[in-house]
Structure formats: structure tokens, C-alpha cells
Scaffold this motif. Structure first.
Motif, PDB file in Angstrom:
ATOM      1  N   THR A  34       0.845  -1.189   0.000  1.00 46.67           N
ATOM      2  CA  THR A  34       0.000   0.000   0.000  1.00 46.67           C
ATOM      3  C   THR A  34       0.884   1.243   0.000  1.00 46.67           C
ATOM      4  OG1 THR A  34      -1.553  -1.246   1.403  1.00 46.67           O
ATOM      5  CG2 THR A  34      -1.963   1.106   1.129  1.00 46.67           C
ATOM      6  N   TYR A  36       1.031   5.521   0.489  1.00 37.88           N
ATOM      7  CA  TYR A  36       0.378   6.675   1.082  1.00 37.88           C
ATOM      8  C   TYR A  36       1.138   7.946   0.717  1.00 37.88           C
ATOM      9  CZ  TYR A  36      -2.186   3.405   4.076  1.00 37.88           C
ATOM     10  OH  TYR A  36      -3.004   2.396   4.546  1.00 37.88           O
ATOM     11  N   GLN A  38       1.748  11.908   2.193  1.00 37.35           N
ATOM     12  CA  GLN A  38       1.578  12.713   3.398  1.00 37.35           C
ATOM     13  C   GLN A  38       2.107  14.122   3.173  1.00 37.35           C
ATOM     14  OE1 GLN A  38       3.706  11.559   7.034  1.00 37.35           O
ATOM     15  NE2 GLN A  38       1.987  12.243   8.279  1.00 37.35           N
ATOM     16  N   GLN A  42      -0.467  16.758   8.238  1.00 38.31           N
ATOM     17  CA  GLN A  42      -1.636  15.952   7.905  1.00 38.31           C
ATOM     18  C   GLN A  42      -1.319  14.473   8.096  1.00 38.31           C
ATOM     19  OE1 GLN A  42      -3.542  16.755   4.169  1.00 38.31           O
ATOM     20  NE2 GLN A  42      -3.118  18.955   4.272  1.00 38.31           N
ATOM     21  N   GLY A  43      -2.368  13.673   8.250  1.00 40.38           N
ATOM     22  CA  GLY A  43      -2.168  12.241   8.297  1.00 40.38           C
ATOM     23  C   GLY A  43      -1.933  11.690   6.909  1.00 40.38           C
ATOM     24  N   PRO A  44      -1.327  10.499   6.808  1.00 43.18           N
ATOM     25  CA  PRO A  44      -1.113   9.890   5.493  1.00 43.18           C
ATOM     26  C   PRO A  44      -2.438   9.644   4.771  1.00 43.18           C
ATOM     27  CG  PRO A  44       0.184   8.778   7.174  1.00 43.18           C
ATOM     28  CD  PRO A  44      -0.746   9.696   7.894  1.00 43.18           C
ATOM     29  N   PHE A  46      -4.313   7.549   1.706  1.00 37.25           N
ATOM     30  CA  PHE A  46      -4.223   6.362   0.859  1.00 37.25           C
ATOM     31  C   PHE A  46      -4.163   6.752  -0.615  1.00 37.25           C
ATOM     32  CE2 PHE A  46      -5.050   2.038  -0.420  1.00 37.25           C
ATOM     33  CZ  PHE A  46      -5.833   2.134  -1.565  1.00 37.25           C
ATOM     34  N   GLN A  49      -3.218   0.483  -3.700  1.00 38.11           N
ATOM     35  CA  GLN A  49      -2.834  -0.781  -3.077  1.00 38.11           C
ATOM     36  C   GLN A  49      -2.833  -1.876  -4.125  1.00 38.11           C
ATOM     37  OE1 GLN A  49      -5.675  -2.987  -0.428  1.00 38.11           O
ATOM     38  NE2 GLN A  49      -4.144  -2.585   1.137  1.00 38.11           N
ATOM     39  N   TYR A  87       4.987   7.105   1.264  1.00 36.27           N
ATOM     40  CA  TYR A  87       5.357   5.937   2.058  1.00 36.27           C
ATOM     41  C   TYR A  87       4.795   4.671   1.436  1.00 36.27           C
ATOM     42  CZ  TYR A  87       6.432   9.118   5.941  1.00 36.27           C
ATOM     43  OH  TYR A  87       6.968  10.099   6.744  1.00 36.27           O
ATOM     44  N   LEU A  89       3.793   0.766   2.502  1.00 34.31           N
ATOM     45  CA  LEU A  89       3.452  -0.025   3.684  1.00 34.31           C
ATOM     46  C   LEU A  89       3.310  -1.471   3.230  1.00 34.31           C
ATOM     47  CD1 LEU A  89       2.523  -0.343   6.656  1.00 34.31           C
ATOM     48  CD2 LEU A  89       0.202   0.184   5.874  1.00 34.31           C
TER      49      LEU A  89
ATOM     50  N   LEU B  92      -0.961   9.408  15.630  1.00 38.01           N
ATOM     51  CA  LEU B  92      -1.997   9.202  14.613  1.00 38.01           C
ATOM     52  C   LEU B  92      -2.804   7.952  14.923  1.00 38.01           C
ATOM     53  CD1 LEU B  92       0.778   9.790  12.221  1.00 38.01           C
ATOM     54  CD2 LEU B  92      -1.332  10.885  11.570  1.00 38.01           C
ATOM     55  N   PHE B 107      -6.111   7.020   7.848  1.00 45.04           N
ATOM     56  CA  PHE B 107      -5.520   7.730   8.974  1.00 45.04           C
ATOM     57  C   PHE B 107      -6.283   8.990   9.339  1.00 45.04           C
ATOM     58  CE2 PHE B 107      -1.526   5.578   9.843  1.00 45.04           C
ATOM     59  CZ  PHE B 107      -1.414   4.757   8.734  1.00 45.04           C
ATOM     60  N   GLY B 108      -6.253   9.286  10.638  1.00 47.25           N
ATOM     61  CA  GLY B 108      -6.736  10.563  11.101  1.00 47.25           C
ATOM     62  C   GLY B 108      -5.711  11.649  10.816  1.00 47.25           C
ATOM     63  N   PRO B 109      -6.044  12.886  11.157  1.00 50.76           N
ATOM     64  CA  PRO B 109      -5.160  14.016  10.847  1.00 50.76           C
ATOM     65  C   PRO B 109      -3.958  14.114  11.772  1.00 50.76           C
ATOM     66  CG  PRO B 109      -7.102  14.783  11.988  1.00 50.76           C
ATOM     67  CD  PRO B 109      -7.331  13.336  11.712  1.00 50.76           C
ATOM     68  N   GLY B 110      -3.975  13.382  12.876  1.00 49.84           N
ATOM     69  CA  GLY B 110      -2.834  13.407  13.788  1.00 49.84           C
ATOM     70  C   GLY B 110      -2.975  14.429  14.896  1.00 49.84           C
TER      71      GLY B 110
END
Lengths: 108, 116
Positions: A34, A36, A38, A42-44, A46, A49, A87, A89, B92, B107-110
Motif C-alpha cells: 500500500t 500513502y 503525506q 496531515q495524516g497519510p 491512501f 494498493q 510511504y 506499507l 496518529l 488515517f486521522g489528521p494526527g
């Protein structure tokens, strides 16, 4: 030893195709790869995959050779907004391991 | 995909105190995960939180330092206890969305934590 390896950084120009490769020699038989994206603070997010051969969606393609020991994320015609950390995974049985991330810098 | 929110988005804390981070999902999910991302680094899994059972911690992380709650299928908390400056990181949460064709984590925003 579960290890997911990717280049530290890459530079590109707008409109070019970018290929980022991830090495995962010991990927488990039934596990997926997978990718990602980022952005800072912010969060990664998607991207894509895959399990084998080629997967394509509206933003990227993922190429996985038959031995599945590596995979290549392909971003067609990048723009400045694609500047981010990418990234991979990978699953190693009961363990998921992120690569260290590839900083992609897109220049105008 | 699942929509995930975290609270707080950031905090600055004094050493020796504790902070509880909340993670809320807009749909019921079986598996929730907590990650730590130190500055300029990749993500490291802290623990997996399944509803109705004790969290499973990865090597190097212990329940006394990072207690986790999972009271229902849409919510989880991670507490960072007795904090030190080394705990300064982004934390996260993620969920495994089984509505996707394959198991995929979102994922959430952290939560950006700074410990002074």
C-alpha cells in the motif's frame, strides 16, 4: 528481517512521470503493498494498493513484479501539489512495516 | 473511506503530565491502530486496539506508558503518560476499512504533541 526500503528523496519537474520504488524482500505471501501520501501537518492519505502485476486508479499506477520483492509507484504528469512524502506499507505476516518515506519535490 | 477525527489537533504539555488523545470514526470499525511519528521520521505502530479486548502493544511500547481505551466500535483513546520531551511526536490513529476491496488503513489528521 522485515525491512521496507525506499529512496530518501527525489526531484522532478512539473509534467514529468515519477516512479518511486520500494524494496520488500520478505513480504508475506498473502500480504499487500500500500502507498500513502503525506503533506506536512496531515495524516497519510491512501493512494493505491496492490498484490501483484499492475494496478491503476485515477491518481497513480502500481507495478509489482512476479517475485513481489519490490514495487513501483508511478505518478503520471506530476504537478507542484504532488510535493509530499510518499510511504510504502508492506505486510510481513502479522506485522505491517512502513518504509522510511520518499520526499518528492516537484519543481516548476 | 472512513472519516476520522482526532482531538486535540495539537498540544504543548509539561514534563511529567499526561495527555489523552481521542479518535472518532464516522462508521463502526473492528480494528483501530495508534501510531507515533517522530519529527522527520516514518510511522511506528504503537498498538492495535480491538473493541472488547485488551490492546496489543508492539515491541518497545508498554501499557503503563500508553494506556489505550476502546469502549465502542467508533471511538478510541490513547494516553501518553508521565511525558518527557522524548515523547514529542505526532500521534496518529488509523482504522482498517473492511468495506474496501482489501484491508486498507485510513488515517486521522494526527495530534502534534510538544513536551517541554
Amino acid at each position: 528481517l522485515a525491512k521496507t526500503t525506499q529512496p530518501i528523496s527525489m526531484d522532478s519537474y512539473e509534467g514529468q512521470e515519477v516512479n518511486i520504488t520500494c524494496s520488500h524482500n520478505n513480504i508475506a505471501t498473502n500480504d499487500y503493498i500500500t502507498w500513502y501520501q503525506q503533506f506536512p501537518s496531515q495524516g497519510p492519505r491512501f493512494i493505491i494498493q496492490g498484490y501483484k502485476t499492475k494496478v491503476t486508479n485515477e491518481v497513480a499506477s502500481l507495478f509489482i513484479p512476479a517475485d513481489r520483492k519490490s514495487s513501483t509507484l508511478s505518478l503520471p504528469r506530476v504537478s507542484l501539489s504532488d510535493t509530499a512524502v510518499y510511504y510504502c506499507l508492506v505486510g510481513y505476516g502479522n506485522k505491517l512495516v512502513f518504509g522510511a518515506g520518499t520526499i518528492l519535490r516537484v519543481k516548476s | 473511506s472512513a472519516v476520522i477525527s482526532q482531538k486535540p489537533s495539537r498540544d504543548i504539555c509539561q514534563r511529567g503530565t499526561s495527555l489523552t488523545i481521542q479518535c472518532q470514526v464516522d462508521s463502526q470499525v473492528t480494528m483501530m491502530f495508534w501510531y507515533r511519528q517522530q519529527p522527520g521520521q516514518s510511522l511506528t505502530l504503537i498498538a492495535t486496539a480491538n473493541q472488547g479486548s485488551e490492546a496489543t502493544y508492539e515491541s518497545g511500547f508498554v501499557i503503563d506508558k500508553f494506556p489505550i481505551s476502546r469502549p465502542n466500535l467508533t471511538f478510541s483513546t490513547l494516553t501518553v503518560s508521565n511525558m518527557s520531551p522524548e515523547d514529542s511526536s505526532i500521534y496518529l490513529c488509523s482504522v482498517e476499512d473492511r468495506r474496501a476491496p482489501t484491508d486498507t488503513q485510513y488515517f486521522g489528521p494526527g495530534t502534534r504533541l510538544t513536551v517541554l
